[in-house]
Design a protein around this motif. Structure first.
Motif, short mmCIF file in Angstrom:
data_model
loop_
_atom_site.label_atom_id
_atom_site.label_comp_id
_atom_site.label_asym_id
_atom_site.label_seq_id
_atom_site.Cartn_x
_atom_site.Cartn_y
_atom_site.Cartn_z
N TRP A 72 0.84 -1.19 0.00
CA TRP A 72 0.00 0.00 0.00
C TRP A 72 0.88 1.25 0.00
O TRP A 72 1.65 1.49 0.94
CB TRP A 72 -0.87 -0.04 1.25
N GLY A 73 0.77 2.04 -1.04
CA GLY A 73 1.48 3.31 -1.10
C GLY A 73 0.48 4.45 -1.10
O GLY A 73 -0.50 4.41 -0.37
N TYR A 98 7.15 11.10 -4.32
CA TYR A 98 7.78 12.35 -3.89
C TYR A 98 9.28 12.28 -4.05
O TYR A 98 9.93 13.28 -4.37
CB TYR A 98 7.42 12.66 -2.43
N ASP A 272 -8.29 8.35 -7.05
CA ASP A 272 -7.56 8.75 -5.85
C ASP A 272 -6.91 10.09 -6.19
O ASP A 272 -6.24 10.21 -7.24
CB ASP A 272 -6.50 7.67 -5.55
N GLN A 274 -4.38 11.39 -5.26
CA GLN A 274 -2.92 11.31 -5.42
C GLN A 274 -2.53 10.78 -6.80
O GLN A 274 -1.37 10.76 -7.17
CB GLN A 274 -2.34 10.43 -4.32
N ILE B 13 -2.90 1.79 7.13
CA ILE B 13 -2.86 2.31 5.75
C ILE B 13 -1.46 2.81 5.42
O ILE B 13 -0.73 3.24 6.30
CB ILE B 13 -3.90 3.43 5.52
N ALA B 14 -1.13 2.72 4.14
CA ALA B 14 0.15 3.23 3.64
C ALA B 14 1.31 2.81 4.55
O ALA B 14 1.95 3.61 5.21
CB ALA B 14 0.09 4.75 3.50
N THR B 125 0.68 13.98 1.28
CA THR B 125 0.01 13.41 0.11
C THR B 125 -1.49 13.70 0.13
O THR B 125 -2.05 14.01 1.18
CB THR B 125 0.21 11.88 0.02
N LYS B 126 -2.11 13.54 -1.00
CA LYS B 126 -3.56 13.68 -1.11
C LYS B 126 -4.26 12.33 -0.98
O LYS B 126 -5.48 12.25 -1.08
CB LYS B 126 -3.93 14.34 -2.45
N HIS B 127 -3.47 11.28 -0.79
CA HIS B 127 -4.06 9.95 -0.68
C HIS B 127 -4.95 9.88 0.57
O HIS B 127 -4.46 10.09 1.68
CB HIS B 127 -2.95 8.90 -0.61
N LEU B 128 -6.23 9.64 0.40
CA LEU B 128 -7.21 9.52 1.48
C LEU B 128 -7.37 10.81 2.26
O LEU B 128 -7.95 10.82 3.36
CB LEU B 128 -6.84 8.37 2.44
N TYR B 129 -6.83 11.89 1.74
CA TYR B 129 -6.89 13.18 2.45
C TYR B 129 -8.33 13.68 2.49
O TYR B 129 -8.98 13.78 1.45
CB TYR B 129 -5.99 14.20 1.76
#
Lengths: 483, 146
Positions: A72-73, A98, A272, A274, B13-14, B125-129
């Motif tokens: 998971w990233g 990043y 997503d 991202q 997560i992540a 990050t915008k992931h799940l933000y």
């Protein structure tokens, strides 16, 4: 089969698994995961969700891929590979990450464990002193804005011009350590200010500098190993894992914002935030590609300056020049990058995020040096378990857009790792096992414990059996520097 | 004294990164919770002396965008000034449709001998933000690349 997903996952071979397009609305291609059954069963739910999100991006070709070290990233899974048509497809900063051109470098030596063991403490202390690591660390190279822009366009070549390396190092780097098409004029002042003092620094997280040993019984392909300068007999090598530091991080941040706005203009929606992207041929897409190349070149330069410092540290401790110690570069390879490469479908923008280029001997893009062996692939394991040197194959070029794994891949969160083991205890345990660790952050050390990672040997076996990379040698750690 | 904000790190997560959820009684309080979370991700604030300061003012019509930009700015100064942070007192006011953030970043140059350093945050990050109000409280979920 118990998996962390409700999606249908079909077996293609024992090492290739496919999620069909029917499993998520909007998928334009199937998703393929390279893994043994055991690794697949251990993969977190994020992998399945994210690789299928990637499969929905405009202009994607053939498959969205995930390598066996995948986890998971954000946006793309770590271990993700996706190729987009240059005319109809997109480029996504989230598909690079990043840390633009985060990568691996391996340096060989003529030294053996017997030579180094008596001086290991002294060597690690000297390396810790010469290669700054950790939060906010700055390097010894002081640059003007103009000079930093030259680093962006010339990459490792700039270093060699300045005496931080040998000319022959350049042939042993992906793209010769310098990617064409970097335009510093479109990089923000913010990015420059964030990275201008960080050349020659490691960073933190999973970045490291490691002194390793190659034993004869861990060389799997002696002919290829010898061609790459790996001779065994308890030979000492040095591995470096780091990237473009704050400069690259800011380039990614800057363009993520630009792409969010651009997506609305181009009518692109993503699963997503991202995964924000823009058509590759759009002005925004081309500007990001150029800025990304600036950061990629800075990363090559960063690892080159670190190499210079490593050579100086060895020379000081062993009282001989780095050349006399045989400290030649084995290879330097990126694992967070987007590149235009030609495949059966035509020119594609290949995104590798936590995945390594793995061109085989037949690849015309490789320099003569690697035409017999294939391109070296350097895969870093956890600091407790070891790493691998592999080579790319022509099958990888055919099957996975010339891509393979990049490391062991995490199985445990950072917080859980810290709860499971304390940094100081881990440092002591590793010392008892013959691995000397110098770390800036004890909590950071605990986060990187071997128990937080997959078994790298099984990960390597899966890409070896799938034919997309071939094992050359396993590298056992004896000293590690962490941020 | 109970605080009007809190945060907790999320584990599931992540995996390779750092995720947290901050919450507060108001948008301003959730800003404070998220700010504390990011400061603590980089270093233990209790081990950081003062000496370096930066006044920051930012505004946006969308508090979610404003918080994201603010957290990104904290990450920026970590590298640009080579500092880690002790605290970042802030106020958030609303003027018409615009949210105005006034913050004071207080910290010190990185010192490996005296500070307890943690992770070098690469980016927000915008992931799940997501910043949202649920059950009368404001919450934000953030994934940091480290």
């Amino acid at each position: 089969m118990n998996l962390n997903t409700d999606m249908t996952v079909n077996r293609i071979t024992d090492e290739i698994w496919e999620i069909p397009m029917s499993e998520k609305p909007g998928m334009l291609v199937p998703a393929r995961i390279y893994a043994t059954k055991g690794i697949l069963q251990g993969m977190d739910s994020g992998v399945f969700d994210q690789v299928t999100n990637v499969a929905c991006l405009p202009g994607i070709r053939r498959y969205a891929l995930c390598m066996p070290d995948g986890h998971w990233g954000y946006g793309f899974p770590i271990g993700g590979v996706a190729a987009f048509d240059v005319l109809e497809g997109v480029i996504s900063p989230g598909g690079v990450g990043y840390d633009i051109n985060c990568g691996m470098r391996l340096i060989r030596t003529d030294l053996t464990l017997a030579d180094v063991q008596p001086y290991l403490e002294k060597l690690m202390t000297e390396l810790f002193r010469k290669v700054p690591a950790g939060v906010g660390a700055s390097g010894f190279v002081r640059l003007s804005g103009e000079e930093f822009r030259r680093v962006m366009t010339h990459g490792a070549r700039w270093c060699v011009e300045r005496g931080y390396g040998w000319h022959r190092d350049l042939v042993r780097m992906e793209e010769g350590g310098c990617i064409e098409g970097a335009d510093p004029s479109i990089v923000t002042d913010h990015a420059i200010k964030r990275g201008i003092n960080q050349l020659g620094t490691l960073g933190s997280g999973n970045h490291y500098l490691e002194v390793q040993v190659v034993s004869n019984d861990r060389i799997f392909d002696p002919v290829t190993a010898a061609a790459l300068g790996i001779t065994g007999h308890e030979q000492i090598v040095v591995m470096v894992h780091c990237g473009s530091r704050g400069f690259g991080h800011q380039v990614a941040s800057d363009y993520l914002k630009i792409f969010e706005k651009a997506m609305r203009r181009y009518g692109i929606t993503v699963k997503d935030q991202q995964l924000a992207c823009a058509p590759f041929r759009s002005p925004e897409g081309q500007e990001y590609f150029s800025a990304m190349n600036c950061a990629a070149n800075t990363a090559f330069a960063n690892r080159q300056v670190i190499t210079h410092q490593i050579r100086e540290a060895f020379a000081r401790v062993f009282g001989q020049s780095a050349e006399a110690l045989g400290m030649e570069l084995v290879y330097d390879v990126a694992h967070n990058i987007a590149k235009v490469e030609r495949y059966a479908e035509g020119d594609l923008v290949v995104h590798r995020k936590g995945a390594t280029r793995a061109f085989g001997p037949g690849s015309s893009e490789l320099p003569e040096t690697f035409r017999q062996t294939g391109q070296p692939v350097i895969c870093g394991g956890s600091m407790e378990t070891g790493s691998y040197l592999l080579v790319g194959t022509d099958q990888a070029v055919r099957d996975t857009f010339g891509s393979t794994m990049h490391g062991a891949g995490r199985t445990m969160s950072r917080a859980q790792a810290k709860r499971t083991v304390r940094g100081a205890e881990l440092q002591q345990q590793m010392k008892q096992r013959g691995i000397l660790v110098k770390a800036v952050s004890m909590s950071g050390l605990a986060e990187e414990a071997g128990l937080a990672y997959k078994d790298i040997s099984e990960v390597v076996e899966s890409v070896d059996r799938a034919g997309i990379t071939k094992k050359v040698a396993e590298l056992r750690p004896i000293g590690n520097i962490k941020g | 004294m109970s605080m009007a904000w809190s945060f907790r790190f999320l584990e599931e997560i992540a995996l390779a990164d750092v995720a947290f959820e901050a919450e507060g009684e108001s948008v301003e309080e959730v800003f404070r919770g998220a700010t504390q979370a990011i400061l603590e991700t980089m270093a233990n604030p209790a081990t950081v002396s003062g000496g370096w300061e930066r006044a920051i003012e930012r505004s946006d019509a969308d508090p979610s965008v404003l918080l994201f930009d603010w957290l990104s700015e904290v990450v920026y100064w970590k590298d640009a000034a080579g500092v880690v942070f002790q605290e970042a007192p802030l106020t958030l006011t609303r003027e018409g449709d615009i949210w105005l953030l006034r913050a004071h970043l207080i910290g010190a140059p990185v010192d490996q001998q005296t500070q307890e350093l943690h992770a070098d945050v690469k980016g927000v990050t915008k992931h799940l933000y997501e910043l949202k109000q649920t059950g009368g409280r404001w919450k934000v979920r953030v994934v940091l690349d480290v």
